[in-house]
Design a protein around this motif. Sequence first.
Motif, PDB file in Angstrom:
ATOM      1  N   PRO A 117       6.132  -1.380  -0.687  1.00  8.00           N
ATOM      2  CA  PRO A 117       6.901  -2.616  -0.845  1.00  8.00           C
ATOM      3  C   PRO A 117       8.238  -2.328  -1.515  1.00  8.00           C
ATOM      4  CG  PRO A 117       5.265  -2.451  -2.590  1.00  8.00           C
ATOM      5  CD  PRO A 117       5.053  -1.259  -1.698  1.00  8.00           C
ATOM      6  N   GLY A 118       9.181  -3.236  -1.335  1.00  6.72           N
ATOM      7  CA  GLY A 118      10.454  -3.121  -2.022  1.00  6.72           C
ATOM      8  C   GLY A 118      11.661  -3.008  -1.127  1.00  6.72           C
ATOM      9  N   HIS A 119      11.503  -3.204   0.198  1.00  8.58           N
ATOM     10  CA  HIS A 119      12.633  -2.940   1.085  1.00  8.58           C
ATOM     11  C   HIS A 119      13.860  -3.830   0.842  1.00  8.58           C
ATOM     12  CE1 HIS A 119      10.447  -6.120   3.198  1.00  8.58           C
ATOM     13  NE2 HIS A 119      11.564  -6.392   3.839  1.00  8.58           N
ATOM     14  N   PRO A 120      13.760  -5.068   0.260  1.00  6.60           N
ATOM     15  CA  PRO A 120      15.001  -5.848   0.059  1.00  6.60           C
ATOM     16  C   PRO A 120      15.781  -5.472  -1.207  1.00  6.60           C
ATOM     17  CG  PRO A 120      13.047  -7.275   0.225  1.00  6.60           C
ATOM     18  CD  PRO A 120      12.582  -5.897  -0.048  1.00  6.60           C
ATOM     19  N   MET A 121      15.409  -4.421  -1.919  1.00  7.56           N
ATOM     20  CA  MET A 121      16.119  -4.070  -3.154  1.00  7.56           C
ATOM     21  C   MET A 121      17.572  -3.714  -2.850  1.00  7.56           C
ATOM     22  SD  MET A 121      14.702  -0.218  -4.051  1.00  7.56           S
ATOM     23  CE  MET A 121      12.967  -0.522  -3.700  1.00  7.56           C
ATOM     24  N   GLY A 137      31.772   0.447 -13.320  1.00  3.65           N
ATOM     25  CA  GLY A 137      30.654  -0.442 -13.587  1.00  3.65           C
ATOM     26  C   GLY A 137      31.162  -1.812 -14.009  1.00  3.65           C
ATOM     27  N   PRO A 138      30.295  -2.723 -14.424  1.00  6.80           N
ATOM     28  CA  PRO A 138      28.843  -2.509 -14.531  1.00  6.80           C
ATOM     29  C   PRO A 138      28.145  -2.473 -13.171  1.00  6.80           C
ATOM     30  CG  PRO A 138      29.381  -4.790 -14.981  1.00  6.80           C
ATOM     31  CD  PRO A 138      30.693  -4.075 -14.818  1.00  6.80           C
ATOM     32  N   HIS A 139      26.891  -2.045 -13.192  1.00  5.23           N
ATOM     33  CA  HIS A 139      26.066  -2.010 -11.990  1.00  5.23           C
ATOM     34  C   HIS A 139      25.088  -3.176 -11.994  1.00  5.23           C
ATOM     35  CE1 HIS A 139      27.496   2.168 -12.138  1.00  5.23           C
ATOM     36  NE2 HIS A 139      27.214   2.247 -10.855  1.00  5.23           N
ATOM     37  N   LEU A 140      24.677  -3.555 -10.818  1.00  5.54           N
ATOM     38  CA  LEU A 140      23.621  -4.559 -10.663  1.00  5.54           C
ATOM     39  C   LEU A 140      22.516  -3.985  -9.791  1.00  5.54           C
ATOM     40  CD1 LEU A 140      23.702  -8.321 -10.218  1.00  5.54           C
ATOM     41  CD2 LEU A 140      22.540  -6.993  -8.447  1.00  5.54           C
ATOM     42  N   VAL A 141      21.292  -4.069 -10.281  1.00  2.00           N
ATOM     43  CA  VAL A 141      20.106  -3.694  -9.510  1.00  2.00           C
ATOM     44  C   VAL A 141      19.396  -4.979  -9.140  1.00  2.00           C
ATOM     45  CG1 VAL A 141      17.905  -2.467  -9.495  1.00  2.00           C
ATOM     46  CG2 VAL A 141      19.870  -1.475 -10.681  1.00  2.00           C
ATOM     47  N   GLY A 142      19.335  -5.269  -7.849  1.00  6.87           N
ATOM     48  CA  GLY A 142      18.642  -6.457  -7.374  1.00  6.87           C
ATOM     49  C   GLY A 142      17.222  -6.100  -6.965  1.00  6.87           C
ATOM     50  N   LEU A 143      16.251  -6.591  -7.729  1.00  9.54           N
ATOM     51  CA  LEU A 143      14.848  -6.309  -7.439  1.00  9.54           C
ATOM     52  C   LEU A 143      14.252  -7.449  -6.619  1.00  9.54           C
ATOM     53  CD1 LEU A 143      13.618  -5.092 -10.945  1.00  9.54           C
ATOM     54  CD2 LEU A 143      14.415  -3.697  -9.016  1.00  9.54           C
ATOM     55  N   VAL A 200       8.565  -3.304  -8.919  1.00 12.89           N
ATOM     56  CA  VAL A 200       8.244  -2.033  -9.565  1.00 12.89           C
ATOM     57  C   VAL A 200       8.790  -0.864  -8.747  1.00 12.89           C
ATOM     58  CG1 VAL A 200       6.335  -0.472 -10.142  1.00 12.89           C
ATOM     59  CG2 VAL A 200       6.260  -2.866 -10.865  1.00 12.89           C
ATOM     60  N   SER A 201       8.692  -0.956  -7.434  1.00 11.52           N
ATOM     61  CA  SER A 201       9.260   0.088  -6.577  1.00 11.52           C
ATOM     62  C   SER A 201      10.755   0.243  -6.833  1.00 11.52           C
ATOM     63  CB  SER A 201       9.017  -0.249  -5.100  1.00 11.52           C
ATOM     64  OG  SER A 201       7.644  -0.277  -4.801  1.00 11.52           O
ATOM     65  N   GLY A 202      11.459  -0.884  -6.950  1.00 13.33           N
ATOM     66  CA  GLY A 202      12.880  -0.822  -7.230  1.00 13.33           C
ATOM     67  C   GLY A 202      13.179  -0.276  -8.615  1.00 13.33           C
ATOM     68  N   ARG A 261      -6.849   0.216  -5.302  1.00 15.36           N
ATOM     69  CA  ARG A 261      -6.814  -1.017  -4.522  1.00 15.36           C
ATOM     70  C   ARG A 261      -5.815  -1.989  -5.136  1.00 15.36           C
ATOM     71  NH1 ARG A 261     -12.643  -3.297  -4.550  1.00 15.36           N
ATOM     72  NH2 ARG A 261     -11.644  -4.901  -3.252  1.00 15.36           N
ATOM     73  N   TYR A 262      -5.707  -3.154  -4.493  1.00 15.70           N
ATOM     74  CA  TYR A 262      -4.788  -4.204  -4.942  1.00 15.70           C
ATOM     75  C   TYR A 262      -3.359  -3.656  -5.017  1.00 15.70           C
ATOM     76  CZ  TYR A 262      -9.354  -5.946  -6.287  1.00 15.70           C
ATOM     77  OH  TYR A 262     -10.673  -6.320  -6.282  1.00 15.70           O
ATOM     78  N   ASN A 263      -2.907  -3.159  -3.865  1.00 14.73           N
ATOM     79  CA  ASN A 263      -1.593  -2.538  -3.824  1.00 14.73           C
ATOM     80  C   ASN A 263      -0.623  -3.293  -2.918  1.00 14.73           C
ATOM     81  OD1 ASN A 263      -2.438  -1.758  -1.184  1.00 14.73           O
ATOM     82  ND2 ASN A 263      -3.310   0.136  -2.005  1.00 14.73           N
ATOM     83  N   GLY A 264      -0.891  -4.596  -2.685  1.00 13.65           N
ATOM     84  CA  GLY A 264       0.019  -5.406  -1.892  1.00 13.65           C
ATOM     85  C   GLY A 264       1.298  -5.718  -2.646  1.00 13.65           C
ATOM     86  N   PRO A 265       2.350  -6.160  -1.965  1.00  9.76           N
ATOM     87  CA  PRO A 265       3.656  -6.380  -2.609  1.00  9.76           C
ATOM     88  C   PRO A 265       3.619  -7.347  -3.783  1.00  9.76           C
ATOM     89  CG  PRO A 265       3.853  -6.489  -0.216  1.00  9.76           C
ATOM     90  CD  PRO A 265       2.388  -6.429  -0.513  1.00  9.76           C
ATOM     91  N   ALA A 266       2.721  -8.340  -3.736  1.00  5.85           N
ATOM     92  CA  ALA A 266       2.681  -9.345  -4.801  1.00  5.85           C
ATOM     93  C   ALA A 266       1.649  -9.032  -5.873  1.00  5.85           C
ATOM     94  CB  ALA A 266       2.381 -10.718  -4.200  1.00  5.85           C
ATOM     95  N   MET A 267       0.998  -7.853  -5.807  1.00 10.34           N
ATOM     96  CA  MET A 267      -0.124  -7.556  -6.690  1.00 10.34           C
ATOM     97  C   MET A 267       0.287  -6.629  -7.831  1.00 10.34           C
ATOM     98  SD  MET A 267      -3.165  -6.890  -3.934  1.00 10.34           S
ATOM     99  CE  MET A 267      -3.658  -8.147  -2.743  1.00 10.34           C
TER     100      MET A 267
END
Length: 359
Positions: free
Chosen positions: A223-227, A236-242, A250-252, A310-316
Amino acid sequence: MGRRELRPAVAGPGPWTYDEGAGLLAGGQDTLLPDGTAVRIATGARTPADTTAVIRSEHAHADPARRLLSARRPVVTGQDIRPRGQECRTGDQLVPAGTVVTPAVLGLAAAAGYDALPAVPRPRVDVLVLGDELLASGLPHDGLIRDALGPLLAPWLRALGAEVSAPRRLGDDAEALRTALTSSDADVIITTGGTASGPVDHVHPVLAALGAELLVHGVAVRPGHPMLLARFSPDGPHLVGLPGNPLAAVSGLLTLAEPLLAGLAGRPAQDAYRALVHADVPGHPHDTRLVPVVHRAGRAGGRDHVAPLRYNGPAMLRGIAAADGLAVVPAGGVRSGTEVEILDLPWAPATPWTEGCFT
């Protein structure tokens, strides 16, 4: 001879003559110790020139009447003397560039004679939580859900060495987001949610209106492809969009925020390593997949490995709560016994979880 933790320093073979009233304290001047003599010396004091050894008080016998000192056991040349250069020598590198200045590093630097250290300050981070559907407390109800990322992000970012302000909840308000971005004095701004292209996803339009440079616009990771990663100016500054989904965020954190913060703080990037995975792990048809894992010790001579959780879906978050790393699973998945790259988490579980609940 044992008063005030003073020990006899001796020169040459014993027995040794000594002056009952004499003694050397820490910080004293250089002295000479003639052969066949002894002098009381404090722990930490500089030993006189030509000292053969220092004898522990309980191993020495003093005859005050004759002013003679003898040893109760054999004396080894150099015993209980710390030689110069034992820990480091002139020109040695004590710590490499990029080392985090811990209390121990401060003590080491002081012991070596440094009054100040050149250091990069901790990056300052603002956290902006977006989404009208988020609750700050209580149970989810009526289509509203709890904000999981506000409580998660601040301590995680502090573990990465950042100075973090209290998370601010802005809802889905483009003008509030714009005001927060333009008024921030942080080195890095982290937003949660709003990175897609829905009707209330304002991050991209606001960044475009502010003239920000988009460095990363989505990734081939699930998960995390829209980061996203953006920069408001060359300095800078930088922005990280999660993304708003917790595990996607968490991936981002691991793949965008952590390397960025390490670079700003002058720390080296995390060394990549690989580990065997025990169990088949399905993959995404086209993208890399990040899967929470926990390290396990090998049994009966077997190799150490990681077990997918287990429980590794994007919202979990239940899987990542038990994990100590994320496995980088290539498109198509891997079979049991395959080596995969591991991204370490900045903590290890304090409590051993029951494997059957999570794997």
